[in-house]
Design an enzyme around this catalytic site. Sequence first.
Site: not given
Length: 404
Positions: A11, A94, A184, A216, A246, A288, A336, A389
């Site tokens: 990745n 990826r 995703h 996140n 975002r 976070d 997460g 993934e």
Amino acid sequence: MENKMKILVINAGSSSLKYQLIDMNGEAVVAKGNCERIGIDGRITHKTGDGRTVTREVAMPDHAAAFEQVKQALIAGEGKVIDSLSEVSAIGHRVVQGGAKYDRSVLIDEEVLRDIERYASLAPLHNPAHIQGINAATAAFGKEIPQVAVFDTAFHQTMPAKAYMFGVPYAYYEKYGVRRYGFHGTSHRYVSARCCELLGKPDGEGTRIITCHLGNGSSIAAVKDGRVMDTTMGLTPLDGFMMGTRSGAIDPSVVTFIMEKEQLTPRQMDDILNKKSGMLGISGVSSDDRDIAAAVEAGNQRAKLAWDMRTYEIIKYVGGYVAALGGVDAIVFTAGVGENDKGIRAMVCDGLEYMGVKLDPAANDVRGKETVISAADSKVKVLLIPTNEELMIATDTAAIVKGN
């Protein structure tokens, strides 16, 4: 070959290169690591499956140099896990944006490389880095080793036009490919397939599943009969509900209004929406979840507002997808935040009680473990399924190399 197949999963980011070496015999992680600060100074952290950790500060001017460090970490020194690079059967990459052309993983050739570059305008932070990673892998491992591209967007290509088109002049779709792509996808594909297995319908037929990838960066997908019908992220990963930094979906006029008032360029506005908004922008504390949870506990009202806004938006999207699917059999939490935060799972499910969703608080008191967290009398099954993934990428890569 099949029993000895080891796949290197890559990745590549603009200044990082994450990797995992997976032995497909038992699907065991032989080693994993991260090359950070590429082009700045450089640091590699390498961890083996048997618990050894090696960290080195070493100059990495580019991705080719990073790959040399990965090679050395795998075959030599304290973190050695293989005797030679010939043990690596293939490399799976990826790739964030595969446009509308790629609805599945493919063997990388010159045409695929050109297409990844062609779609770079749709993912300017990601696709150029993937190209660097692929070229660096070729330089480090040679042209003989097969490389496979696994696209974030591929799983979402089953969306119907009514779901992926935007209400702007059709010419922009024809000229520039302006449409919803979704991201995703590898995660949504993995957890929805696993959910189908747990529902006793491994082929997916007759299933209606809503997968919530909460981290996140976050997205939700509506999956019917194993195929995506809709997803929250759009042309870019900015669309959907509020995330760490975002904004998620907003009135487009907010963008032009702020730009005019603050005299901002498109690049500056893009930076605000992608890096300074969301949970960070509302709370003023952090992007976070752990920091925001601590602030909420301490009575910070803006942190509480950020928490409430995101939860409300998730509930709205899930409710909308129930309507789009004509009902729902299962809701899956992953990534997460989804895997580790029992509080957000509980709050979302509380907001869905009207349709018979009922959590088992004891079952929900878990982190990162595959389990059914809904009560026995819940009308909708709710599951926590840790995403993987890297394994999905390795599985695709192995299948393509073996000609399946």
